[in-house]
Design a protein around this motif. Structure first.
Motif, short mmCIF file in Angstrom:
data_model
loop_
_atom_site.label_atom_id
_atom_site.label_comp_id
_atom_site.label_asym_id
_atom_site.label_seq_id
_atom_site.Cartn_x
_atom_site.Cartn_y
_atom_site.Cartn_z
N GLU A 36 -10.42 -4.31 9.57
CA GLU A 36 -9.69 -5.53 9.22
C GLU A 36 -9.99 -5.84 7.77
O GLU A 36 -11.16 -5.87 7.36
CB GLU A 36 -10.09 -6.69 10.13
N VAL A 37 -8.96 -6.08 6.98
CA VAL A 37 -9.13 -6.21 5.53
C VAL A 37 -9.02 -7.68 5.10
O VAL A 37 -7.97 -8.31 5.24
CB VAL A 37 -8.07 -5.38 4.77
N ARG A 38 -10.14 -8.19 4.59
CA ARG A 38 -10.16 -9.54 4.04
C ARG A 38 -10.29 -9.52 2.52
O ARG A 38 -9.69 -10.34 1.82
CB ARG A 38 -11.32 -10.34 4.65
N SER A 39 -11.10 -8.58 2.02
CA SER A 39 -11.22 -8.40 0.58
C SER A 39 -11.68 -6.99 0.28
O SER A 39 -12.22 -6.29 1.15
CB SER A 39 -12.21 -9.41 -0.03
N ALA A 40 -11.47 -6.56 -0.95
CA ALA A 40 -11.92 -5.25 -1.42
C ALA A 40 -12.33 -5.39 -2.87
O ALA A 40 -11.66 -6.09 -3.64
CB ALA A 40 -10.83 -4.21 -1.27
N TRP A 41 -13.42 -4.75 -3.24
CA TRP A 41 -13.97 -4.85 -4.60
C TRP A 41 -14.21 -6.31 -5.00
O TRP A 41 -14.11 -6.68 -6.17
CB TRP A 41 -13.05 -4.17 -5.61
N GLY A 42 -14.49 -7.16 -4.02
CA GLY A 42 -14.76 -8.56 -4.29
C GLY A 42 -13.54 -9.42 -4.52
O GLY A 42 -13.67 -10.59 -4.87
N ILE A 45 -7.66 -10.25 -0.32
CA ILE A 45 -6.51 -9.39 -0.02
C ILE A 45 -5.21 -9.93 -0.62
O ILE A 45 -4.36 -9.15 -1.06
CB ILE A 45 -6.36 -9.19 1.51
N VAL A 46 -5.04 -11.25 -0.68
CA VAL A 46 -3.78 -11.77 -1.22
C VAL A 46 -3.75 -11.73 -2.75
O VAL A 46 -2.71 -12.02 -3.35
CB VAL A 46 -3.50 -13.21 -0.74
N ASP A 47 -4.88 -11.37 -3.36
CA ASP A 47 -4.94 -11.32 -4.82
C ASP A 47 -5.03 -9.90 -5.36
O ASP A 47 -5.12 -9.71 -6.58
CB ASP A 47 -6.14 -12.13 -5.32
N LEU A 48 -5.01 -8.90 -4.48
CA LEU A 48 -5.05 -7.52 -4.95
C LEU A 48 -3.73 -7.15 -5.63
O LEU A 48 -2.65 -7.52 -5.17
CB LEU A 48 -5.30 -6.57 -3.78
N SER A 49 -3.81 -6.39 -6.70
CA SER A 49 -2.62 -5.91 -7.39
C SER A 49 -1.98 -4.77 -6.60
O SER A 49 -2.57 -4.23 -5.67
CB SER A 49 -3.00 -5.40 -8.78
N GLU A 50 -0.78 -4.40 -7.00
CA GLU A 50 -0.11 -3.28 -6.34
C GLU A 50 -0.94 -2.00 -6.49
O GLU A 50 -1.05 -1.21 -5.54
CB GLU A 50 1.29 -3.08 -6.95
N LEU A 56 -6.55 1.15 -2.19
CA LEU A 56 -7.18 0.81 -0.91
C LEU A 56 -6.58 1.62 0.23
O LEU A 56 -7.31 2.15 1.08
CB LEU A 56 -7.01 -0.69 -0.63
N LYS A 57 -5.28 1.75 0.22
CA LYS A 57 -4.63 2.57 1.25
C LYS A 57 -5.12 4.01 1.19
O LYS A 57 -5.38 4.63 2.22
CB LYS A 57 -3.11 2.52 1.11
N VAL A 87 3.43 -20.56 1.90
CA VAL A 87 4.51 -19.59 2.16
C VAL A 87 4.53 -18.53 1.06
O VAL A 87 4.69 -17.33 1.33
CB VAL A 87 5.87 -20.29 2.29
N GLU A 88 4.33 -18.96 -0.18
CA GLU A 88 4.30 -18.00 -1.28
C GLU A 88 3.10 -17.07 -1.18
O GLU A 88 3.20 -15.86 -1.44
CB GLU A 88 4.29 -18.75 -2.62
N ARG A 89 1.95 -17.60 -0.77
CA ARG A 89 0.78 -16.74 -0.59
C ARG A 89 0.99 -15.79 0.60
O ARG A 89 0.52 -14.66 0.59
CB ARG A 89 -0.48 -17.57 -0.38
N LEU A 90 1.71 -16.27 1.62
CA LEU A 90 2.00 -15.40 2.75
C LEU A 90 2.83 -14.20 2.31
O LEU A 90 2.67 -13.10 2.86
CB LEU A 90 2.72 -16.17 3.86
N ASP A 91 3.71 -14.40 1.35
CA ASP A 91 4.48 -13.26 0.84
C ASP A 91 3.55 -12.14 0.36
O ASP A 91 3.83 -10.96 0.57
CB ASP A 91 5.40 -13.71 -0.30
N ARG A 92 2.44 -12.52 -0.28
CA ARG A 92 1.50 -11.50 -0.76
C ARG A 92 0.76 -10.85 0.40
O ARG A 92 0.48 -9.65 0.37
CB ARG A 92 0.54 -12.12 -1.77
N ALA A 93 0.45 -11.64 1.42
CA ALA A 93 -0.19 -11.07 2.60
C ALA A 93 0.75 -10.13 3.34
O ALA A 93 0.33 -9.08 3.84
CB ALA A 93 -0.66 -12.19 3.54
N LEU A 94 2.02 -10.50 3.39
CA LEU A 94 3.01 -9.63 4.03
C LEU A 94 3.17 -8.33 3.26
O LEU A 94 3.37 -7.26 3.85
CB LEU A 94 4.36 -10.36 4.14
N ARG A 95 3.10 -8.41 1.94
CA ARG A 95 3.16 -7.19 1.14
C ARG A 95 1.96 -6.29 1.43
O ARG A 95 2.11 -5.07 1.57
CB ARG A 95 3.22 -7.54 -0.34
N ALA A 96 0.79 -6.88 1.54
CA ALA A 96 -0.40 -6.11 1.88
C ALA A 96 -0.25 -5.47 3.26
O ALA A 96 -0.61 -4.30 3.47
CB ALA A 96 -1.64 -6.99 1.84
#
Length: 279
Positions: A36-42, A45-50, A56-57, A87-96
């Motif tokens: 389950e992914v909550r964060s990576a490299w500190g 998850i919603v702030d990770l770049s493409e 990560l994948k 809702v805007e932050r959810l868009d980033r979570a959906l992308r992840a």
């Protein structure tokens, strides 16, 4: 003798280490098939770049791990923020979730410090409905976690949310430790009420007198009884380790590799007693 059933074992990788390679190595060593992914490299998850999502994948693919859920912080903010904020932050979570092929995104139902629950109920429902509508048709299911101090921290309000929003894209994650920490006996007082909507199990336990988080089966979270009931109900989903054995903070917790292993072995004792294989 009860026939053995199999669940998918997962866990919050960032409770092990900030480096996803270490996270993946420990999860694999524990026999898990998912993470389950909550964060990576500190970074949350919603702030990770493409580029970071792609890396990560690659790390997880190389380790042979699939992603059970995106452990987003969505809804762990004050209810007075505009609806669009989450809702805007959810868009980033959906992308992840899209990049990592995750079927679930964990969300929360808003802080309301200094206010009465009944006074913010409509605002919470408005926001939870907007989040669910955004997720509909994506193939991803939002799972509400019963985090302490949010609107949906007690069973009655959790049920109110999921029944009022009434969306196929909004279901429940079950967290026994969080219920204990708000004075609820999880199985005795919440299971029958909420089971029809539960699709995801988060594994941590707590002691009611001190609110301290402990390994599964060592507290008052009625974990074994709940696992047995889930087994008997036909549950065959994820069991995600979220030990919080070193410390907890607003957006998560930490255990370290050793304590994470302690938590995994404790849960294995519970599942073995229940005739469940989690891997």
């Amino acid at each position: 003798m009860t026939e053995t059933v199999q669940w998918e074992l997962s866990g919050f990788g960032d409770e092990i280490d900030a480096d996803p390679r270490v996270q993946a190595a420990v999860m694999r060593a524990l026999g898990a098939s998912h993470i389950e992914v909550r964060s990576a490299w500190g970074t949350n998850i919603v702030d990770l770049s493409e580029d970071q999502l792609a890396e990560l994948k690659s790390v997880l693919d190389e380790a042979g791990l699939k992603v059970s859920a995106i452990a987003s912080p969505i809804g762990k903010v004050d209810v007075e923020l505009p609806v669009e904020h989450e809702v805007e932050r959810l868009d980033r979570a959906l992308r992840a979730a899209e990049v990592l092929a995750a079927p679930y995104i964990r969300i929360f139902s808003f802080y309301y410090e200094g206010k009465k629950a009944e006074d913010v109920r409509d605002a919470v429902i408005e926001r939870m409905t907007a989040l669910a509508r955004r997720a509909e048709g994506t193939g991803v299911t939002l799972v509400h976690e019963n985090e302490k101090d949010i609107f949906g921290d007690v069973p009655e309000r959790v049920l109110d949310i999921v029944e009022t929003v009434d969306s196929p894209a909004l279901k429940l994650a079950w967290d026994p430790a969080n219920f204990v920490q708000v004075g609820v006996k999880p199985f005795s007082e919440a299971y029958e009420m909420l089971r029809p909507h539960v699709v995801y199990l988060q594994v941590k336990d707590a002691v009611s007198s001190s609110k301290k988080v402990v390994p599964a089966g060592e507290g008052d979270g009625e974990v074994l009884t709940t696992v047995e009931a889930l087994r008997d109900s036909g549950y065959t989903g994820f069991a995600s380790l979220e030990p919080h054995l070193a410390y907890a903070y607003e957006t998560g917790g930490f255990s370290g590799p050793y304590s994470f292993g302690v938590a995994a072995r404790a849960f294995a004792k519970v599942t073995e007693a229940a005739g469940v294989v989690a891997r």
